[in-house]
Design a protein around this motif. Structure first.
Motif, short mmCIF file in Angstrom:
data_model
loop_
_atom_site.label_atom_id
_atom_site.label_comp_id
_atom_site.label_asym_id
_atom_site.label_seq_id
_atom_site.Cartn_x
_atom_site.Cartn_y
_atom_site.Cartn_z
N PHE A 1 26.14 19.17 46.99
CA PHE A 1 25.99 18.55 48.31
C PHE A 1 24.59 18.86 48.84
O PHE A 1 24.20 20.03 48.94
CB PHE A 1 27.07 19.10 49.25
CG PHE A 1 26.94 18.62 50.67
CD1 PHE A 1 26.91 17.27 50.95
CD2 PHE A 1 26.86 19.52 51.71
CE1 PHE A 1 26.78 16.83 52.25
CE2 PHE A 1 26.72 19.09 53.02
CZ PHE A 1 26.69 17.74 53.28
N ASP A 2 23.84 17.79 49.16
CA ASP A 2 22.42 17.98 49.49
C ASP A 2 22.16 18.22 50.97
O ASP A 2 21.01 18.28 51.40
CB ASP A 2 21.60 16.77 48.99
CG ASP A 2 22.05 15.47 49.66
OD1 ASP A 2 22.94 15.53 50.53
OD2 ASP A 2 21.51 14.41 49.31
N GLY A 3 23.21 18.34 51.76
CA GLY A 3 23.01 18.70 53.16
C GLY A 3 22.94 17.54 54.13
O GLY A 3 22.66 17.75 55.30
N GLY A 4 23.19 16.31 53.68
CA GLY A 4 23.22 15.17 54.60
C GLY A 4 24.54 15.14 55.37
O GLY A 4 25.09 16.18 55.75
N SER A 5 25.06 13.93 55.56
CA SER A 5 26.35 13.78 56.24
C SER A 5 27.48 14.19 55.30
O SER A 5 27.61 13.64 54.20
CB SER A 5 26.52 12.31 56.66
OG SER A 5 27.89 12.05 56.91
N PHE A 6 28.28 15.15 55.75
CA PHE A 6 29.38 15.64 54.90
C PHE A 6 30.44 14.55 54.73
O PHE A 6 30.99 14.37 53.65
CB PHE A 6 30.01 16.91 55.50
CG PHE A 6 31.02 17.54 54.60
CD1 PHE A 6 30.63 18.27 53.48
CD2 PHE A 6 32.38 17.40 54.85
CE1 PHE A 6 31.56 18.84 52.64
CE2 PHE A 6 33.33 17.98 54.00
CZ PHE A 6 32.91 18.71 52.90
N ASP A 7 30.67 13.79 55.82
CA ASP A 7 31.65 12.69 55.76
C ASP A 7 31.25 11.67 54.70
O ASP A 7 32.08 11.21 53.92
CB ASP A 7 31.73 11.97 57.12
CG ASP A 7 32.53 12.77 58.13
OD1 ASP A 7 32.54 14.01 58.02
OD2 ASP A 7 33.14 12.15 59.02
N LYS A 8 29.97 11.35 54.70
CA LYS A 8 29.47 10.35 53.75
C LYS A 8 29.66 10.86 52.32
O LYS A 8 30.13 10.13 51.45
CB LYS A 8 27.98 10.10 54.03
CG LYS A 8 27.34 9.09 53.12
CD LYS A 8 25.86 9.01 53.43
CE LYS A 8 25.11 8.28 52.35
NZ LYS A 8 23.66 8.34 52.54
N GLN B 1 34.61 6.34 58.84
CA GLN B 1 33.94 6.18 60.12
C GLN B 1 32.43 6.40 60.04
O GLN B 1 31.80 6.82 61.00
CB GLN B 1 34.54 7.12 61.18
CG GLN B 1 36.01 6.85 61.40
CD GLN B 1 36.58 7.62 62.58
OE1 GLN B 1 35.89 8.40 63.22
NE2 GLN B 1 37.83 7.38 62.88
N VAL B 2 31.87 6.15 58.86
CA VAL B 2 30.42 6.30 58.74
C VAL B 2 29.74 5.01 59.22
O VAL B 2 30.40 3.96 59.36
CB VAL B 2 29.99 6.61 57.28
CG1 VAL B 2 30.58 7.91 56.80
CG2 VAL B 2 30.37 5.48 56.34
N SER B 3 28.44 5.08 59.47
CA SER B 3 27.70 3.91 59.97
C SER B 3 27.55 2.87 58.84
O SER B 3 27.73 3.18 57.67
CB SER B 3 26.32 4.35 60.45
OG SER B 3 25.58 4.83 59.35
N PHE B 4 27.19 1.64 59.25
CA PHE B 4 26.98 0.60 58.24
C PHE B 4 25.85 0.97 57.27
O PHE B 4 25.91 0.64 56.09
CB PHE B 4 26.64 -0.74 58.94
CG PHE B 4 27.86 -1.51 59.33
CD1 PHE B 4 28.64 -2.12 58.37
CD2 PHE B 4 28.24 -1.63 60.66
CE1 PHE B 4 29.77 -2.83 58.72
CE2 PHE B 4 29.38 -2.35 61.02
CZ PHE B 4 30.15 -2.94 60.04
N LYS B 5 24.86 1.66 57.80
CA LYS B 5 23.73 2.07 56.93
C LYS B 5 24.24 3.00 55.83
O LYS B 5 23.94 2.82 54.65
CB LYS B 5 22.68 2.79 57.80
CG LYS B 5 21.45 3.23 57.06
CD LYS B 5 20.45 3.84 58.03
CE LYS B 5 19.34 4.57 57.32
NZ LYS B 5 19.78 5.82 56.73
N ASP B 6 25.05 4.00 56.24
CA ASP B 6 25.59 4.94 55.26
C ASP B 6 26.56 4.24 54.29
O ASP B 6 26.57 4.53 53.10
CB ASP B 6 26.33 6.09 55.97
CG ASP B 6 25.36 7.10 56.54
OD1 ASP B 6 24.16 7.06 56.17
OD2 ASP B 6 25.79 7.92 57.39
N LEU B 7 27.33 3.32 54.86
CA LEU B 7 28.30 2.58 54.04
C LEU B 7 27.57 1.79 52.94
O LEU B 7 28.00 1.78 51.78
CB LEU B 7 29.08 1.63 54.95
CG LEU B 7 30.43 1.12 54.47
CD1 LEU B 7 31.39 2.27 54.21
CD2 LEU B 7 31.03 0.18 55.51
#
Lengths: 198, 181
Positions: free
Chosen positions: B65-72, B145-151
């Protein structure tokens, strides 16, 4: 759906579509989200949640991949150390009790030369390559660096040591002893050999 | 769909495999992940197995895990897990095609039974009418529930493509839900 709001849907869609199309799309998405929000979502039962937790707890007790790697490296080092200790022990035992304890059933005893080579498949000692450890005799001289010279001198020392203690001369048992032959059996064998050779 | 926040020390504790971190992981994500898997496969037992498998994978791969969004990150692993399952199922179906007819009919019967169990509510029914990729995208967006960009990043496609697919999928889903009798 707070994160959806963070997208600022209308603005995001306008970056990719015509304004009126973007507005329609945003409205469609909002309505669908609202419908889905009003539908019941499947729920994980308490028993199932407990099972998931239990599996994770068990995972926590087992070593991680890194732990397993460290464990295997340490086990390798321990095995190497044990093997080295065994070799050192064997050398120490050899030096303590003398070379006669070494048993090398590979060659004939020099005082009992084989009269008929067909009798045994074991090669004569002189046929074994490098047996006298004269490794450097036929090699043309090359430039030696420190490590090379050191290895060569170590090997010379070993060869001298072997010669000095007569390890090879005294350690080979009689062939008859190895094969369990008695004197009468040997005579019988010699007679048979003479018969077949005419 | 409550969205609990992870504590600051969660990742450190998860790396140390502390039970408190496991509890937090389950409390925050078990419900959402179960919903995601259940909506896609329609089977409670299998969804539970998916959730369990997912959490084990997360713990084992936490160092990546590189430390970005954990949900993503979590839902990317979940999505890959489901796609792997689909691939296995596809191979399994191909094997079935080569098997004897009576074996196939037996398995089809059991599959029919499980699909009847699965159609327990109208959303489940509607999702089964959509193609797998669209259903997966809609559920991924809804439960992660992530953003469209993350999706879009999670699916390795341009954000405009993701927006179009979500819009088309949701529109179709809404019509299907309205038609449900």
């Amino acid at each position: 759906m707070t994160k959806y709001d963070a997208d600022n849907l209308s603005e995001l869609l306008r970056r990719f579509f015509e304004v009126d199309i973007a507005e329609t799309m945003a409205e469609d998405i909002r309505q669908a989200d609202a419908v889905m929000d009003n539908l019941p979502s499947p729920v994980l039962s308490a028993e199932a949640t407990a099972r998931v937790r239990h599996r994770l707890y068990r995972l926590g007790q087992s070593p991680s991949a890194r732990g397993r790697l460290i464990h295997s490296v340490l086990a390798g080092i321990a095995a190497g150390a044990a093997a080295a200790a065994m070799v050192l022990w064997a050398i120490a035992e050899t030096q303590k009790h003398g070379p006669s304890t070494l048993q090398m059933p590979m060659a004939h005893h020099p005082t009992h030369p084989v009269e008929n080579a067909a009798e045994s498949a074991v090669p004569d000692r002189s046929e074994l390559p490098g047996f006298t450890l004269t490794l450097w005799d036929d090699v043309p001289p090359v430039e030696e660096d420190g490590a090379f010279a050191e290895i060569k001198s170590e090997l010379d020392n070993i060869a001298r040591w072997i010669e000095a203690v007569g390890i090879m001369e005294n350690s080979f048992p009689n062939e008859r002893v190895l094969t369990g032959e008695t004197a009468s059996k040997t005579d019988e064998k010699n007679k048979l050999t003479a018969f077949w050779e005419g | 769909m409550a969205n609990q926040q992870l504590s600051e020390t969660f990742l450190e504790r998860l790396k140390k495999r502390e039970n408190s971190a496991f509890d937090e992981l389950v409390d925050c994500y078990a419900g959402r992940c179960y919903g995601y898997f259940y909506r896609l496969c329609g089977n409670a037992e299998q969804s539970e197995e998916f959730v369990s498998e997912l959490f084990v994978k997360l713990v084992e791969k936490i160092d990546t895990f590189d430390g970005g969004s954990f949900d993503k990150w979590l839902f990317t692993v979940a999505s890959n897990l489901f796609r792997d399952h689909l691939r296995r199922q596809y191979r399994y179906k191909r094997l079935l095609d080569e098997a004897a007819d009576y074996q196939r009919s037996q398995i089809d019967e059991s599959a029919d039974q499980s699909s009847h169990e699965a159609i327990s509510d109208r959303l489940q029914w509607a999702l089964e009418k959509l193609d797998t990729d669209t259903a997966e995208l809609l559920m991924l967006r809804y439960y992660s529930q992530v953003s469209f960009k993350d999706l879009a990043e999670m699916r390795n496609e341009p954000i405009g493509t993701t927006l179009s697919k979500v819009h088309r999928g949701l529109k179709k889903l809404r019509f299907l839900l309205e038609d449900f009798r």
